[in-house]
Design a protein around this motif. Structure first.
Motif, PDB file in Angstrom:
ATOM      1  N   UNK A  89      19.354  11.316   6.400  1.00  0.00           N
ATOM      2  CA  UNK A  89      19.379   9.902   5.995  1.00  0.00           C
ATOM      3  C   UNK A  89      17.959   9.388   5.772  1.00  0.00           C
ATOM      4  N   UNK A 109      16.378   5.560  11.773  1.00  0.00           N
ATOM      5  CA  UNK A 109      17.393   6.609  11.930  1.00  0.00           C
ATOM      6  C   UNK A 109      17.003   7.552  13.067  1.00  0.00           C
ATOM      7  N   UNK A 150       7.174   5.708   1.939  1.00  0.00           N
ATOM      8  CA  UNK A 150       7.999   4.650   1.361  1.00  0.00           C
ATOM      9  C   UNK A 150       9.210   4.433   2.267  1.00  0.00           C
ATOM     10  N   UNK A 151       9.438   3.203   2.679  1.00  0.00           N
ATOM     11  CA  UNK A 151      10.558   2.833   3.563  1.00  0.00           C
ATOM     12  C   UNK A 151      10.541   3.628   4.869  1.00  0.00           C
ATOM     13  N   UNK A 154       9.886   2.522   7.736  1.00  0.00           N
ATOM     14  CA  UNK A 154      10.538   1.749   8.798  1.00  0.00           C
ATOM     15  C   UNK A 154      11.996   2.142   8.944  1.00  0.00           C
ATOM     16  N   UNK A 155      12.690   2.223   7.796  1.00  0.00           N
ATOM     17  CA  UNK A 155      14.104   2.566   7.830  1.00  0.00           C
ATOM     18  C   UNK A 155      14.277   4.020   8.255  1.00  0.00           C
ATOM     19  N   UNK A 210       2.465   7.010   6.992  1.00  0.00           N
ATOM     20  CA  UNK A 210       3.147   6.041   6.136  1.00  0.00           C
ATOM     21  C   UNK A 210       3.934   6.802   5.073  1.00  0.00           C
ATOM     22  N   UNK A 245      -1.094   0.824   3.511  1.00  0.00           N
ATOM     23  CA  UNK A 245      -0.590   1.158   2.167  1.00  0.00           C
ATOM     24  C   UNK A 245       0.265   0.071   1.512  1.00  0.00           C
ATOM     25  N   UNK A 246       1.225  -0.549   2.215  1.00  0.00           N
ATOM     26  CA  UNK A 246       2.006  -1.569   1.495  1.00  0.00           C
ATOM     27  C   UNK A 246       1.212  -2.816   1.154  1.00  0.00           C
TER      28      UNK A 246
END
Lengths: 438, 312
Positions: A429, A404, A396-397, A399-400, A394, A120-121
């Protein structure tokens, strides 16, 4: 210096020696720069630069890389149109960074391997693929695999293989602990009992892979849970997630079958050195395990992951999808050659590739079962598990968000922190970080 | 003596000719400019332009993967002040600075004092302490991963040999940052050692002789001769270590990747992950600029404090 006619014979010339003046240095520098600027790089032999080398970039940094190189060598010797150059520059986050940077610079490889959540990215840099152009149909692939490269109904790659998790266990340690090595655990209760028996006889019963959510993810799915919902809300702290976290925590702090410290990259070595009886393992480690058996006389083996809870049969898996980036120059020709290579890989390379991963091609299954190669034959277990494979999604973000989760699981498993509180905090978060900007 | 004062007043043209012979030739300005041009071009395109572009980028919410984003003014900076991850990363960075700088400077000074004496094997010892400074970060990380291994590591073997309990080091949130400071000490002590050693060797020996004649003890000699003698250099070493420590990244990223449980995640790692993992380059640029501003403030404070202590 006397004039020439007044000097004795054999006197050196009256012309002053040529010295390098500032003007001549400037002229030399300017001329060199102009000459160099006019030359193209003598090192660019790729199809991008008009050469014959088709770059095939992957994340196969382990033993699977060596195997893919032999398959690529076979392709190169089977045709003369192009020379495929196989590389594995990195793994993980750094791999995606390199690919994106190369794509932004207009210099991506001709073919690249991606995991499903990496497509996707990068999709705006990739060609869409029509299976008909490669001579395939969706039925040629194990169900659930070809869909991994589909986004909004468009196909961005061809799934070459998947990597479902399995249980790695030590038959010799099982025997020493009084367990039947031909009957590895198939349920959560059997797993805990086996781990306790192993710990009593010496080694650790189980060690998880740190810094990832892989053990927890399988447990969560098997408990009927999920990672995120359709609105990118993190579901870590739902009851299945807490049940999975509690199970992992209990292995360390209640049953004491797992050490309260991170093993990190030493996990593989601990298993091969017989310091632990059971681990979660993946197909690309299989050849190394069998090599260890041959060299050190160990009896490392693999079995399907136990079904820990009463939910759907699920095993976490990775995916290996081959995609074709868009090029600034020679795009049509490179795309055609890349499609030819990918089609050949799936048709002619899948059986060999079963020495490292579980091929997604249905046609390869029969040949794999008949193979004389012990690694390939053993891969049949992973191929069979592929039908239960589930993949990290997948978002958005993501990975971050998953960082957490990993941090929370580290606290839960190693520090004995409260499962519900840690997962709730991580979910909050993560949900916040996955909120897309308006 | 200035050029003007070197002129000898002679009569008429002979005076002018004599003076012109004494004057250095005037450079031709265009030639100097052309020779400086390559550096100027490099400076412009490799420093000035990226700095300005980076600042503009910090005022956008560009995502290079998605190809989206536009000008958002100071919104990134406002978001950073409210970003719990950034506050945590800054806290970890400040912790590293507070632990690392005093330890590193003190160790460098002590080693410089010891290795400034006439010891046998002094040169070998100097090389041994400076040598690690030449190693690349990846090599240091590899070495210390083995040294700090909680099961088979050599550091725990030494502790157990002397009757002390083995430690978790990089696998324990309460110890991981300390372990990073320890390896940074081994890796980086060579720099302050070299600089301070040179400064110590610049102090005239007569001052020490005079102090001994006046009955000064060793501590008094250190306090009233050595310290003032190396004060400017010591201040510079502290400043350079402060700046370097705020930019800690390599050893953390390679050894712990910010773990365990995010306990060693520093600002530059957050910048790297935001820009190169999440591809939010606008926000990452803002992190970089805010860190630069923090370092600038710390530098200014250090300069003010240094000047006041010199005056006093």
């Amino acid at each position: 210096m006397l004039p020439t006619h007044q000097r004795p014979p054999n006197t050196p010339s009256t012309h002053p020696p040529r010295t390098l003046t500032r003007r001549s240095i400037l002229a030399l520098g300017a001329g060199s720069a102009a000459a160099l600027a006019g030359c193209s790089s003598p090192f660019d032999d790729t199809t991008r630069g008009g050469g014959r080398v088709l770059e095939f970039t992957t994340f196969y940094t382990g033993p699977d890389g060596a195997l893919m190189q032999t398959i690529v060598d076979r392709y190169n010797s089977s045709q003369d149109d192009v020379v495929v150059r196989f590389t594995a520059p990195a793994y993980g986050g750094d791999y995606l960074t390199k690919i994106l940077t190369a794509s932004l610079a207009g210099a991506p490889p001709a073919i690249l391997a991606l995991h499903s959540y990496e497509i996707p990215p990068l999709r705006r840099f990739l060609h869409t693929i029509d299976f008909n152009d490669l001579g395939f149909s969706q039925d040629d692939f194990v169900d659930g695999t070809w869909q991994l490269a589909t986004i909004d109904g468009r196909q961005y790659g061809v799934t070459m293989s998947t990597g479902p998790a399995a249980l790695g266990y030590n038959r010799a340690l099982f025997e020493k602990a009084g367990l039947d090595p031909d009957r590895p655990p198939t349920t959560g209760a059997e797993f805990v009992a086996a781990a306790q028996a192993l710990k009593k006889s010496g080694p650790w019963g189980f060690i998880r892979e740190t810094g990832t959510f892989n053990p927890w993810l399988t447990l969560n799915w098997q408990a009927g849970g999920d990672l995120i919902d359709a609105g990118s809300r993190a579901l870590f702290a739902e009851p299945p997630g807490i049940q999975a976290g509690q199970f992992e925590r209990d292995l360390v702090h209640r049953y004491h079958v797992e050490p309260a410290q991170l093993a990190g990259p030493q996990l593989g070595a601990l298993f091969r050195n017989q310091k632990v009886g059971m681990v979660f393992t993946f197909p690309w480690v299989l050849s190394q395990l069998l090599k260890t058996n041959a060299q050190q006389g160990t009896q490392l083996d693999v079995a399907p992951l136990p079904q820990f809870f009463g939910g759907p049969r699920s095993v976490v898996a990775t995916s290996h999808i081959y995609c074709i980036p868009k090029q600034r120059k020679n795009d049509a020709w490179i795309q055609a050659e890349a499609q030819k290579f990918i089609a050949w890989l799936v048709r002619e390379g899948s059986v060999d590739w079963a020495g490292a991963q579980a091929p997604a091609s249905r046609a390869a299954a029969a040949a794999i079962a008949r193979s004389n190669d012990p690694v390939v034959r053993k891969m049949a277990l992973f191929i069979d598990e592929a039908k239960h494979a589930r993949f990290a999604p997948y978002a958005y973000r993501w990975n971050q968000a998953f960082q957490y989760l990993n941090d929370a699981l580290d606290d839960v498993v190693y520090q004995g922190a409260d499962v519900a509180a840690e997962l709730r905090r991580a979910a909050a978060r993560a949900t916040e970080s996955m909120r897309e900007p308006k | 003596m200035s050029v003007l004062s070197s002129r000898i007043p002679l009569a008429g043209g002979r005076a002018r000719a004599a003076n012109q012979a004494n004057e250095p030739p005037r450079p031709r300005s265009w030639q100097a400019a052309v020779f400086l041009a390559p550096f100027g071009v490099l400076f412009l395109f490799l420093w000035a332009v990226p700095v300005v572009r980076g600042f503009y980028l910090s005022l956008t919410d560009v995502n290079v993967a998605e190809g989206t984003g536009g000008f958002v003014g100071l919104a990134n900076y406002a978001d950073l002040f409210g970003d719990g991850d950034f506050r945590a990363a800054l806290g970890h960075t400040v912790l590293f600075v507070v632990l690392n700088v005093p330890v590193l400077v003190a160790a460098g000074l002590i080693l410089a004092l010891v290795l400034n004496r006439d010891l046998s094997g002094r040169n070998l010892l100097r090389a041994a302490f400076v040598g690690p400074y030449l190693l690349p970060g990846a090599a240091v990380a590899l070495i210390w991963t083995l040294v700090l291994d909680p099961v088979d590591g050599s550091l725990n073997s030494v502790l157990e040999a002397v009757g002390l309990p083995a430690q978790q080091w990089l696998t324990e949130p309460g110890q991981a940052m300390g372990a990073v400071v320890l390896l940074t000490l081994w890796w980086r002590v060579g720099f302050p050692l070299l600089i301070l050693l040179a400064a110590l060797q610049d102090i005239p020996k007569q001052l020490y002789e005079a102090a001994r004649i006046d009955g000064a003890s060793r501590w008094q000699q250190f306090r009233y001769v050595t310290l003032p003698g190396i004060a400017p250099v010591l201040g510079l070493v502290v400043l350079l270590r402060l700046i370097d420590s705020f930019k800690v990244f390599e050893q953390v990223y390679l050894l712990t990747q910010g773990g365990p449980s995010g306990s060693t995640r520093v600002v530059l790692q957050m910048l790297y992950e935001t820009g190169f993992r999440d591809f939010r380059t606008g926000y990452a640029a803002a992190i970089g600029w805010l860190l630069a501003l923090i370092i600038l403030v710390v530098t200014i404070v250090h300069q003010v404090v240094s000047r006041r202590s010199v005056k006093s």
